[in-house]
Scaffold this motif. Structure first.
Motif, PDB file in Angstrom:
ATOM      1  N   ASP A 105       3.735   5.634  -5.777  1.00 22.98           N
ATOM      2  CA  ASP A 105       3.799   5.594  -7.236  1.00 22.98           C
ATOM      3  C   ASP A 105       3.322   6.927  -7.819  1.00 22.98           C
ATOM      4  O   ASP A 105       2.209   7.369  -7.552  1.00 22.98           O
ATOM      5  CB  ASP A 105       2.914   4.441  -7.727  1.00 22.98           C
ATOM      6  CG  ASP A 105       3.107   4.172  -9.201  1.00 22.98           C
ATOM      7  OD1 ASP A 105       2.916   5.107 -10.001  1.00 22.98           O
ATOM      8  OD2 ASP A 105       3.444   3.029  -9.547  1.00 22.98           O
TER       9      ASP A 105
ATOM     10  N   GLN B  89       0.828  -1.210   0.000  1.00 24.45           N
ATOM     11  CA  GLN B  89       0.000   0.000   0.000  1.00 24.45           C
ATOM     12  C   GLN B  89       0.865   1.264   0.000  1.00 24.45           C
ATOM     13  O   GLN B  89       0.562   2.232  -0.674  1.00 24.45           O
ATOM     14  CB  GLN B  89      -0.943  -0.016   1.205  1.00 24.45           C
ATOM     15  CG  GLN B  89      -2.052  -1.053   1.062  1.00 24.45           C
ATOM     16  CD  GLN B  89      -2.894  -1.182   2.315  1.00 24.45           C
ATOM     17  OE1 GLN B  89      -2.402  -1.046   3.428  1.00 24.45           O
ATOM     18  NE2 GLN B  89      -4.175  -1.459   2.131  1.00 24.45           N
ATOM     19  N   ARG B  90       1.974   1.219   0.735  1.00 25.63           N
ATOM     20  CA  ARG B  90       2.888   2.375   0.727  1.00 25.63           C
ATOM     21  C   ARG B  90       3.494   2.560  -0.660  1.00 25.63           C
ATOM     22  O   ARG B  90       3.625   3.678  -1.153  1.00 25.63           O
ATOM     23  CB  ARG B  90       4.014   2.172   1.743  1.00 25.63           C
ATOM     24  CG  ARG B  90       3.582   2.399   3.162  1.00 25.63           C
ATOM     25  CD  ARG B  90       4.799   2.256   4.096  1.00 25.63           C
ATOM     26  NE  ARG B  90       4.383   1.609   5.302  1.00 25.63           N
ATOM     27  CZ  ARG B  90       4.869   0.462   5.781  1.00 25.63           C
ATOM     28  NH1 ARG B  90       5.861  -0.152   5.188  1.00 25.63           N
ATOM     29  NH2 ARG B  90       4.384  -0.054   6.880  1.00 25.63           N
TER      30      ARG B  90
ATOM     31  N   ARG C  75       2.181   1.732  -3.454  1.00 23.19           N
ATOM     32  CA  ARG C  75       1.119   2.234  -4.327  1.00 23.19           C
ATOM     33  C   ARG C  75       0.962   3.758  -4.150  1.00 23.19           C
ATOM     34  O   ARG C  75       0.860   4.512  -5.111  1.00 23.19           O
ATOM     35  CB  ARG C  75      -0.182   1.517  -3.961  1.00 23.19           C
ATOM     36  CG  ARG C  75      -1.420   2.055  -4.615  1.00 23.19           C
ATOM     37  CD  ARG C  75      -1.535   1.544  -6.040  1.00 23.19           C
ATOM     38  NE  ARG C  75      -2.735   2.029  -6.671  1.00 23.19           N
ATOM     39  CZ  ARG C  75      -3.468   1.337  -7.526  1.00 23.19           C
ATOM     40  NH1 ARG C  75      -3.100   0.127  -7.863  1.00 23.19           N
ATOM     41  NH2 ARG C  75      -4.521   1.849  -8.085  1.00 23.19           N
ATOM     42  N   LEU C  76       0.971   4.177  -2.892  1.00 20.70           N
ATOM     43  CA  LEU C  76       0.843   5.609  -2.588  1.00 20.70           C
ATOM     44  C   LEU C  76       2.050   6.378  -3.136  1.00 20.70           C
ATOM     45  O   LEU C  76       1.937   7.521  -3.583  1.00 20.70           O
ATOM     46  CB  LEU C  76       0.758   5.763  -1.069  1.00 20.70           C
ATOM     47  CG  LEU C  76       0.126   6.998  -0.463  1.00 20.70           C
ATOM     48  CD1 LEU C  76      -1.286   7.201  -0.968  1.00 20.70           C
ATOM     49  CD2 LEU C  76       0.123   6.869   1.070  1.00 20.70           C
TER      50      LEU C  76
ATOM     51  N   GLY D  19      -6.693   1.058  -4.935  1.00 19.20           N
ATOM     52  CA  GLY D  19      -6.877   1.268  -6.367  1.00 19.20           C
ATOM     53  C   GLY D  19      -8.236   0.808  -6.850  1.00 19.20           C
ATOM     54  O   GLY D  19      -8.978   0.139  -6.132  1.00 19.20           O
TER      55      GLY D  19
ATOM     56  N   MET E 115       0.171   5.990 -10.298  1.00 15.50           N
ATOM     57  CA  MET E 115      -1.024   5.363  -9.725  1.00 15.50           C
ATOM     58  C   MET E 115      -1.406   5.957  -8.368  1.00 15.50           C
ATOM     59  O   MET E 115      -2.546   5.837  -7.937  1.00 15.50           O
ATOM     60  CB  MET E 115      -0.777   3.860  -9.528  1.00 15.50           C
ATOM     61  CG  MET E 115      -0.445   3.117 -10.788  1.00 15.50           C
ATOM     62  SD  MET E 115      -1.838   3.098 -11.914  1.00 15.50           S
ATOM     63  CE  MET E 115      -2.803   1.757 -11.200  1.00 15.50           C
ATOM     64  N   GLY E 116      -0.450   6.548  -7.672  1.00 14.90           N
ATOM     65  CA  GLY E 116      -0.716   7.069  -6.338  1.00 14.90           C
ATOM     66  C   GLY E 116      -0.544   8.578  -6.299  1.00 14.90           C
ATOM     67  O   GLY E 116      -1.003   9.270  -7.215  1.00 14.90           O
ATOM     68  N   VAL E 117       0.123   9.078  -5.267  1.00 16.37           N
ATOM     69  CA  VAL E 117       0.360  10.522  -5.190  1.00 16.37           C
ATOM     70  C   VAL E 117       1.837  10.863  -5.334  1.00 16.37           C
ATOM     71  O   VAL E 117       2.170  11.995  -5.673  1.00 16.37           O
ATOM     72  CB  VAL E 117      -0.192  11.114  -3.868  1.00 16.37           C
ATOM     73  CG1 VAL E 117      -1.698  11.111  -3.873  1.00 16.37           C
ATOM     74  CG2 VAL E 117       0.333  10.370  -2.659  1.00 16.37           C
TER      75      VAL E 117
ATOM     76  N   LEU F  55      -7.300   5.107  -2.514  1.00 17.27           N
ATOM     77  CA  LEU F  55      -6.007   5.400  -3.118  1.00 17.27           C
ATOM     78  C   LEU F  55      -5.052   4.208  -3.048  1.00 17.27           C
ATOM     79  O   LEU F  55      -4.422   3.852  -4.043  1.00 17.27           O
ATOM     80  CB  LEU F  55      -5.397   6.618  -2.425  1.00 17.27           C
ATOM     81  CG  LEU F  55      -4.269   7.287  -3.164  1.00 17.27           C
ATOM     82  CD1 LEU F  55      -4.715   7.756  -4.534  1.00 17.27           C
ATOM     83  CD2 LEU F  55      -3.755   8.468  -2.357  1.00 17.27           C
ATOM     84  N   VAL F  56      -4.945   3.593  -1.890  1.00 15.77           N
ATOM     85  CA  VAL F  56      -3.939   2.534  -1.778  1.00 15.77           C
ATOM     86  C   VAL F  56      -4.421   1.205  -2.357  1.00 15.77           C
ATOM     87  O   VAL F  56      -3.608   0.385  -2.765  1.00 15.77           O
ATOM     88  CB  VAL F  56      -3.441   2.311  -0.320  1.00 15.77           C
ATOM     89  CG1 VAL F  56      -2.774   3.546   0.211  1.00 15.77           C
ATOM     90  CG2 VAL F  56      -4.535   1.853   0.586  1.00 15.77           C
TER      91      VAL F  56
END
Ligand SMILES: N[C@H](CCC[C@H](N)C(=O)O)C(=O)O
Length: 281
Positions: free
Chosen positions: A38, A32-33, A35-36, A279, A41-43, A276-277
């Motif tokens: 990225d 999840q971290r 992903r965030l 998706g 895809m994330g922020v 967000l994490v």
């Protein structure tokens, strides 16, 4: 839905997502971290900062740090200035103490939007870096391509500082990851390349453990000044010029390192962390 207070902050282009977990507990997985972190895809972030309630008496906040690859970081100079400024705003005074897994860091507002932080002692023993075998950390037996003979320093986080004639000639994406993951560094290491400009000026570029190339690394700037002073290349106080700007670093007589520099807040709001994490796609 997990709606969380969210900030985007920056220290000389080293960028951070700040999540406030003082009212609700947050426990993200490594995936999840990532992903965030990225940027598509994330922020996107170099480090993620989770604010928690302090454990120790005298601390104003607890700052937990993670790298873009999801791993935990034990120190982050640039994030410390950002969080100090934020907590100073909350408390309405210019002195705060930030608690981290590496200890308590006292920060002070010194005007012009600049924050000075006592980053704690520079640890110099080989076990403190840590490295795989006993050595004098002033000359560590690591070499790769055009670089060799780094200095080891731990300022909460581990750093190996290579002195070079021209930082711009270093192929960071090629040798950075190989050195970060070198077998001499059992916990990996942040890798700095430093070029001496004068007795109180150093140009530095960094390959950060768990984050790769970043525009600045506060603890890396601290490690670089300490390494240069140990080698007799600079005095104990100077400017470290990174890609994102300049930090002033002083290796105090008590062995602590004082870092001074700016901070920025670019966004303040809330995010739905679950969406967000995890998706949608
Ligand atoms: N950007 C940070 C350094 C993070 C260190 C981290 N990459 C690690 O030790 O894993 C700084 O300003 O000090």
């Amino acid at each position: 839905m997990t709606i969380v207070p969210f900030l985007k902050m920056h220290g000389l282009g080293n960028d951070f997502v700040v999540l406030d977990a003082r009212k609700q507990k947050l426990d993200l997985t490594v995936k999840q971290r990532q992903r965030l972190a990225d940027r598509h895809m994330g922020v996107g972030f170099d480090q993620m900062v989770t604010l928690e309630n302090p454990v120790s008496a005298g601390a104003d906040v607890f700052m937990r740090l993670h790298n873009a690859d999801g791993s935990e970081a034990r120190a982050c100079g640039n994030a410390t200035r950002c969080i100090a400024a934020r907590i100073m705003g909350e408390k309405g005074h210019g002195n705060v103490v930030i608690e981290t897994v590496s200890g308590l860091l006292a920060a002070e507002a010194i005007g012009n939007g600049h924050i000075a932080v006592d980053m704690g002692p520079a640890h110099l023993d080989w076990q403190d870096i840590p490295v795989a075998a006993a050595c004098d950390t002033l000359h560590m037996p690591v070499a790769l391509g055009p670089v060799s003979d780094p200095v080891g320093v731990n300022v909460g986080s581990s750093h190996a500082v290579f002195f070079v004639d021209d930082v711009n000639a270093i192929d960071l994406p090629l040798i950075g990851p190989q050195l970060e993951n070198h077998s001499f560094f059992p916990n990996r290491a942040n890798i700095e390349f430093a070029q001496i400009i004068g007795p109180d000026r150093i140009r530095m570029r960094v390959w950060e453990r768990g984050a790769g190339i970043t525009l600045a690394c506060g603890s890396g700037a601290c490690g670089t000044l300490v390494a240069a002073a140990r080698r007799g290349l600079t005095s104990r106080k100077g400017e470290v010029i990174v890609d994102g700007g300049t930090l002033t670093i002083e290796w105090l007589e008590n062995g602590h390192v004082r870092m001074t520099g700016p901070w920025t807040l670019s966004y303040e709001g809330q995010i739905d962390l679950d969406a967000l994490v995890n998706g949608h796609g």
